[in-house]
Design an enzyme around this catalytic site. Structure first.
Site, PDB file in Angstrom:
ATOM      1  N   GLU A  48     -26.349  61.917  98.636  1.00 53.80           N
ATOM      2  CA  GLU A  48     -27.117  62.877  99.456  1.00 53.80           C
ATOM      3  C   GLU A  48     -28.321  62.271 100.382  1.00 53.80           C
ATOM      4  O   GLU A  48     -28.526  60.639  99.490  1.00 53.80           O
ATOM      5  CB  GLU A  48     -26.187  63.600 100.255  1.00 53.80           C
ATOM      6  CG  GLU A  48     -24.884  63.890  99.960  1.00 53.80           C
ATOM      7  CD  GLU A  48     -24.174  65.664 100.686  1.00 53.80           C
ATOM      8  OE1 GLU A  48     -23.691  65.741  99.925  1.00 53.80           O
ATOM      9  OE2 GLU A  48     -25.223  65.752 101.855  1.00 53.80           O
ATOM     10  N   ASP A  94     -19.308  70.859 108.265  1.00 52.26           N
ATOM     11  CA  ASP A  94     -20.201  70.093 107.146  1.00 52.26           C
ATOM     12  C   ASP A  94     -21.147  71.354 106.280  1.00 52.26           C
ATOM     13  O   ASP A  94     -21.077  72.529 107.416  1.00 52.26           O
ATOM     14  CB  ASP A  94     -21.206  68.984 107.548  1.00 52.26           C
ATOM     15  CG  ASP A  94     -21.530  68.685 106.321  1.00 52.26           C
ATOM     16  OD1 ASP A  94     -21.715  67.315 105.972  1.00 52.26           O
ATOM     17  OD2 ASP A  94     -21.432  69.073 104.360  1.00 52.26           O
TER      18      ASP A  94
HETATM   19  C1  GLC Z   1     -21.794  67.970 101.512  1.00 51.01           C
HETATM   20  C2  GLC Z   1     -21.173  67.006 101.473  1.00 51.01           C
HETATM   21  C3  GLC Z   1     -19.627  66.900 102.789  1.00 51.01           C
HETATM   22  C4  GLC Z   1     -19.006  66.384 101.717  1.00 51.01           C
HETATM   23  C5  GLC Z   1     -19.556  69.033 101.992  1.00 51.01           C
HETATM   24  C6  GLC Z   1     -18.712  69.855 101.132  1.00 51.01           C
HETATM   25  O1  GLC Z   1     -23.024  68.155 101.964  1.00 51.01           O
HETATM   26  O2  GLC Z   1     -22.625  66.417 103.742  1.00 51.01           O
HETATM   27  O3  GLC Z   1     -19.587  65.294 102.372  1.00 51.01           O
HETATM   28  O4  GLC Z   1     -17.771  67.507 102.364  1.00 51.01           O
HETATM   29  O5  GLC Z   1     -20.817  68.715 101.248  1.00 51.01           O
HETATM   30  O6  GLC Z   1     -19.065  69.359  99.319  1.00 51.01           O
END
Ligand code: GLC
Length: 667
Positions: free
Chosen positions: A537, A341
């Site tokens: 988030e 991530d």
């Molecule tokens: C974010 C998320 C993840 C996402 C990634 C790219 O922080 O946690 O779900 O796919 O970054 O955007």
């Protein structure tokens, strides 16, 4: 396990013979570890018949051949993912560093947010990748988590919590397929979806990305992966993308108060026994891997702390070799790629060199290290990992395993043969057919919680009085991951608001007054649409950080979310319910919201509308009986926030509405 792998026309011994012959003819380039990928030499171009360039050979054969030709720098480059905006400043970095992938983070869109501009952006980056010595094509990833939400004009579906309410895996598959078609036609070949998280505490800001609190429901709805990827060898079709099961694992039941930074729960610590973790966190991944052959998995920012070990020793999922390599890859036989991530490895204890080595050795294959310049990111990642291999901290076998997984995905996606965007479906983006499916999903996602006096469905001949802050706001009904990362109440995207749907369905007089200050015509039926502003988030965590777009843009900083209705929405409900013939309340939110008893007693019909996306007419379809209400709660609806976490099966289970509750209307 059925594979979505391509099987070449020639496999086995004949492929091996072909490989041996070709290899004797061409020696790999300099094997010096620090050699950077040279440009695509005339010699290489001349050898267009190298085994890895021969689509008639099996994927395994092609991967083995290509791997044998790669330098360490080229291998590590393939394990590196940068962010669009950063490389756009100097696209040559893709070739210079031999980057394996680029992503668009939430809201990271080309200047002109159109399908053509997206495809042109991806293709320009692809040109860079193809200019390298071995011409390995680029993977481009994006969060198409409820349709290609970053793209203006895409069909925006209900977020997963609403799809969980439909209990319809086949519908989830159809949605995945449409999202795949709209994503691939605009360039990206990879979506970081679906989230198969199991939301156990609704105070979590990512509750709406979950299909619900029941791991079996998440497992069922992971059929969306089939929609994204197709079945057995479809990945190179222009309407399919590589899917990502995320976030592995336990992201949905971290303990409140353990959140990372100023988040209260997001990215926190999952305190569980092995048995609880297996049941609640890992169940959906068995389905995603064994039944749907998902091509990639993204670990969670969160940590796991085993109760058997007496707690106090949380391990970040991005560092968890027992779960990522042991359980996922070895026990479940997951043969796709593990993508980190967003800068998640920076949360692992230790120096950057230790973070990199720990996470690579834990089994993560590609690293989302979006930035360059002053912020430690992809350039430093490459240097650091090369050094780690040279120092022996990371074995070459681990590098070769990671790169093999990445190359396999690229071969399966057909990128070596068709590296550029196939735009044949570009006019299908946001098409009436796609929006019809989204409208169907919206209708099926609506959950009728109460319906006193058979208030619903309304008769099309009634006068209707519409109030509440969310009735005419497509930005609110779409929620996060729409146009921007956090979403925004002010976003305008093609589609219909809930009010648009009511106005189209009602034959009587429709009055719209968000604060219910306009007079309520005698006999009019009230519909009050309330709920949450968009978030994503940890910014959606109850008690989390204040949220808002830059006040300098005329935006506002909002207080942290509470799961409580705003005073304005509460006042609108009280006004309308006191005067209208009947009173229906729709809750547009990413999770349950608290409806106090004194307010609930004034309401005739209460509906959970979740985050329906662009097709607000789907709400009117059930309000006016064009379709029956069939939705069922995917999460328990609490009486108060103090009851959280509250889930079906709890011993003292006394919610306002139980998991699975949902009244039906019509046949
Ligand atoms: C974010 C998320 C993840 C996402 C990634 C790219 O922080 O946690 O779900 O796919 O970054 O955007």
């Amino acid at each position: 396990m059925r594979s979505h792998r391509q099987r070449g026309a020639i496999g086995g011994a004949s492929a091996l013979a072909g490989l041996l012959c070709a290899t004797l003819l061409v020696t790999p380039a300099s094997t010096a570890a620090s050699a950077t990928p040279a440009t695509n030499s005339a010699a290489t171009r001349a050898h267009h018949a190298l085994p890895y360039q021969n689509p008639r050979l099996s994927t395994e054969t092609r991967v083995a051949d290509l791997l044998s030709r790669m330098t360490l720098a080229e291998k590590v480059g393939q394990m590196t993912q940068a962010e669009r905006a950063d490389v756009a400043a100097d696209p040559g970095q893709i070739a210079e560093l031999g980057l394996g992938s680029v992503l668009s983070g939430g809201g990271s869109t080309p200047a002109e947010n159109t399908p053509e501009a997206w495809a042109d952006t991806v293709d320009a980056f692809q040109e860079q990748a193809l200019s390298t010595r071995l011409g390995i094509p680029l993977l481009y990833g994006v969060d198409s988590v409820h349709g290609h939400g970053n793209l203006n004009g895409a069909t925006v579906f209900p977020h997963n919590i609403g799809l969980g309410a439909t209990r319809d895996p086949k519908l989830a598959e159809r949605i995945g397929h449409i999202a795949a078609e709209e994503t691939r036609a605009s360039g990206p070949q990879w979506t970081f979806a679906p989230c198969i998280c199991v939301a156990r505490d609704d105070r979590w800001g990512r509750t709406y990305e979950s299909f619900g609190e029941d791991p079996k429901l998440a497992a069922k709805m992971s059929q969306m992966i089939e929609g994204f990827q197709g079945d057995g060898g479809d990945l190179d079709d222009p309407d399919r993308v590589l899917a990502t099961a995320k976030h592995f694992a336990g992201d949905g039941f971290t303990t409140f108060g353990t959140g990372e930074g100023d988040y209260t729960i997001d990215q926190g610590i999952t305190q569980a026994s092995h048995a609880e973790f297996e049941r609640l966190a890992l169940t959906p991944y068995v389905a995603a891997i064994k039944k749907h052959d998902v091509g990639s998995v993204m670990p969670s920012f969160s940590s796991v702390d085993w109760t058997e070990d007496g707690l106090g020793n949380p391990v970040k999922m991005h560092a968890h070799q027992e779960l990522v390599t042991g359980w996922l890859k070895q026990k479940q036989g997951f043969d796709g790629l593990v993508i980190s991530d967003w800068r998640a490895i920076h949360q692992i204890p230790g120096t950057y060199a230790e973070q990199v080595a720990t996470s690579v050795n834990a089994g993560v294959d590609m690293f989302m290290e979006p930035f360059s310049g002053d912020t430690v990111g992809y350039p430093q990642f490459i240097e650091t990992l090369i050094a780690a291999v040279e120092d022996g901290a990371v074995p070459m076998a681990r590098i070769d395993d990671a790169v093999s997984r990445i190359l396999t995905a690229k071969f399966d996606l057909g990128l070596f043969e068709k590296p550029f965007t196939d735009r044949r479906n570009i006019d299908e983006i946001g098409s009436a057919d796609h929006r019809r499916v989204a409208r169907e999903a919206v209708a099926k996602s609506q959950v009728l919680l109460t319906n006193r006096r058979h208030t619903l469905p309304l008769s099309g001949h009634d006068d209707v009085y519409v109030a509440g802050s969310k009735a005419d706001s497509i930005g609110d009904q779409a929620g996060g991951w729409t146009i921007t990362w956090q979403g925004n109440s002010t976003h305008q995207i093609p589609g219909d608001t809930i009010l648009d749907g009511i106005e189209a369905a009602a034959h009587g007089e429709v009055t719209h007054s968000p604060d219910a200050s306009a007079p309520i015509p005698a006999g009019a039926h009230g519909v009050v649409v309330v709920g949450e502003h968009p978030y994503a988030e940890g910014f959606g965590d109850v008690g989390g950080p204040r949220w808002g777009y830059d006040p300098g843009e005329g935006g506002v900083l909002r207080p942290a979310l509470t799961m409580q209705l705003s005073d304005a929405d509460t006042a609108a409900i009280e006004k309308v319910c006191a005067a209208a013939a009947t009173c229906t309340v729709l809750v547009v939110s990413g999770r349950p919201m608290i409806i106090p008893p004194e307010l609930l007693s004034q309401i005739d019909a209460l509906v959970a509308s979740w985050l329906p996306g662009s097709e607000g007419k789907g709400v009117a379809d059930v309000l006016f009986g064009r379709r029956p209400f069939t939705g069922k709660l995917p999460v328990t609806w609490p009486r108060s926030v103090d009851q959280e976490p509250i889930n079906i099966g709890d011993s003292d289970y006394d919610p306002l509405f139980a998991y699975g509750h949902g009244l039906r209307t019509g046949r």
